[in-house]
Design an enzyme around this catalytic site. Structure first.
Site, PDB file in Angstrom:
ATOM      1  N   THR A   1     -28.707  -9.547  -5.338  1.00 12.36           N
ATOM      2  CA  THR A   1     -28.238 -10.213  -4.137  1.00 12.36           C
ATOM      3  C   THR A   1     -27.533 -11.516  -4.497  1.00 12.36           C
ATOM      4  O   THR A   1     -27.624 -12.004  -5.622  1.00 12.36           O
ATOM      5  CB  THR A   1     -29.399 -10.546  -3.171  1.00 12.36           C
ATOM      6  OG1 THR A   1     -30.327 -11.412  -3.845  1.00 12.36           O
ATOM      7  CG2 THR A   1     -30.117  -9.293  -2.698  1.00 12.36           C
ATOM      8  N   GLU A   2     -26.848 -12.017  -3.511  1.00 14.70           N
ATOM      9  CA  GLU A   2     -26.260 -13.337  -3.602  1.00 14.70           C
ATOM     10  C   GLU A   2     -27.359 -14.350  -3.907  1.00 14.70           C
ATOM     11  O   GLU A   2     -28.498 -14.183  -3.464  1.00 14.70           O
ATOM     12  CB  GLU A   2     -25.635 -13.621  -2.232  1.00 14.70           C
ATOM     13  CG  GLU A   2     -24.871 -14.880  -2.075  1.00 14.70           C
ATOM     14  CD  GLU A   2     -24.270 -14.973  -0.675  1.00 14.70           C
ATOM     15  OE1 GLU A   2     -23.476 -15.893  -0.471  1.00 14.70           O
ATOM     16  OE2 GLU A   2     -24.606 -14.153   0.202  1.00 14.70           O
TER      17      GLU A   2
ATOM     18  N   CYS B   1     -28.461 -18.481  -3.737  1.00 12.88           N
ATOM     19  CA  CYS B   1     -28.143 -19.812  -3.203  1.00 12.88           C
ATOM     20  C   CYS B   1     -28.649 -20.834  -4.199  1.00 12.88           C
ATOM     21  O   CYS B   1     -29.831 -20.851  -4.555  1.00 12.88           O
ATOM     22  CB  CYS B   1     -28.785 -19.992  -1.829  1.00 12.88           C
ATOM     23  SG  CYS B   1     -27.943 -19.076  -0.521  1.00 12.88           S
TER      24      CYS B   1
ATOM     25  N   ASP C   1     -34.513 -12.680   2.963  1.00 10.76           N
ATOM     26  CA  ASP C   1     -35.830 -12.046   3.010  1.00 10.76           C
ATOM     27  C   ASP C   1     -36.041 -11.230   4.274  1.00 10.76           C
ATOM     28  O   ASP C   1     -36.707 -11.641   5.221  1.00 10.76           O
ATOM     29  CB  ASP C   1     -36.955 -13.079   2.864  1.00 10.76           C
ATOM     30  CG  ASP C   1     -38.232 -12.421   2.318  1.00 10.76           C
ATOM     31  OD1 ASP C   1     -38.383 -11.199   2.501  1.00 10.76           O
ATOM     32  OD2 ASP C   1     -39.059 -13.119   1.713  1.00 10.76           O
TER      33      ASP C   1
END
Length: 301
Positions: free
Chosen positions: A104-105, A107, A171
């Site tokens: 996933t990306e 952050c 999430d």
């Protein structure tokens, strides 16, 4: 500064590579939950850092509901395309290691709870910018076909790229898709952030708005709602009785308090994400792509 031709042995080694050879996992742990571990990883094709989410399925061989929930999260993430939602890039199951992996990306600054604790001096303008982006993500989910209820929105499930102030919801392990009547029935979530009607097992996407109000409260006060309670039972008793968390007494700005109260209202009076985005609370607060929104409707998403 090392040159581009430096010895490749000087670089940080991957401990695992995906079957395509594109993604490499480092040994650095970014986060750890009850079900999965999240590692720092690298997308060699795009030259960007990503998150490698890994679940050891052997721990859940007798728990089909957890396996089903994980598969559901992955299927759901694949359908979501919005700048305020964490993006899914790739997923596979490693039969040899018996792991489920998805990329996933990432952050860069972690979750909003930890980031806010780290940076205690934040203007109300900045807090409003974060709050508005969370709402834009919720509006996307709630106007999605079918409607998606996150069901576990809290500051530890919201992530931030601190260098640009970009906020994303992540999430989706407890998220649910609902039909035309937009109602769901399972009791799930984080007790401090759960709307009272959730305990009654009959609720809509507006439970996310209640949780969102608690997120704003935490961002403003730096206090997790109902931290004065030492058990889930005590939280449940206060929530179902409509008793506000002690942290509300710390909100000195009447505009902020009124906005949070709107989010915590009874279901019939509680506004939608689109309604809140039009609230005067956000007057003058501009975040990326605001100028491209058309009426905050499903058509613009």
């Amino acid at each position: 500064m090392p040159s581009m031709n430096s010895d490749p042995d000087d670089s940080e080694p991957f401990v695992e590579v995906d079957p395509t050879g594109r993604y490499g996992r480092y040994n650095e742990l970014l986060g750890c939950g009850a079900v999965k571990k999240v590692y720092r990883a690298f997308d060699q094709e795009e030259g960007i850092e990503v998150a490698w989410n890994q679940v050891k399925l052997r721990y859940f061989c007798d728990d089909q509901s957890t396996i089903d929930r994980l598969n559901s999260e992955v299927r759901l993430l694949r359908t979501l395309k919005n700048k305020n939602i964490i993006a899914l890039y790739h997923v596979w199951r490693d039969q040899g290691k018996n792991t489920l992996n998805f990329i996933t990306e990432v952050c860069t600054s972690g979750n909003l709870r930890d980031y806010r604790k780290k940076h205690k001096h934040v203007s109300m303008k900045a807090l409003k910018k974060w709050s508005k982006q969370i709402l834009k993500g919720l509006n996307y989910l709630h106007t999605h076909e079918p409607c998606i209820i996150h069901r576990d929105l809290n500051c530890s499930n919201v992530f931030i790229n601190g260098n640009v102030g970009q906020v994303k919801i992540g999430d989706f392990g407890l998220a649910a898709t609902v039909g035309k009547n937009h109602s769901a029935h399972s009791i799930l979530g984080t007790p401090e952030f759960m709307a009272p009607e959730l305990y009654e097992e009959n609720y809509t996407e507006l439970i996310d708005i209640y949780s969102y109000g608690m997120c704003v409260l935490e961002m403003v006060t730096l206090e997790v709602p109902y931290s004065e309670c030492d058990s889930i039972a005590k939280i449940y008793k206060k929530v179902t009785a409509g008793v506000r968390p002690r942290a509300m007494d710390k909100v000195m700005d009447p505009e902020v308090k009124a906005f949070i109260e709107r989010c915590l209202a009874q279901p019939r009076a509680r506004p939608s994400a689109a309604d809140l985005l039009r609230d005067p609370f956000f007057d003058g607060i501009v975040v990326d792509d605001d100028e491209n929104d058309i009426g905050l409707s499903a058509l613009s998403l």
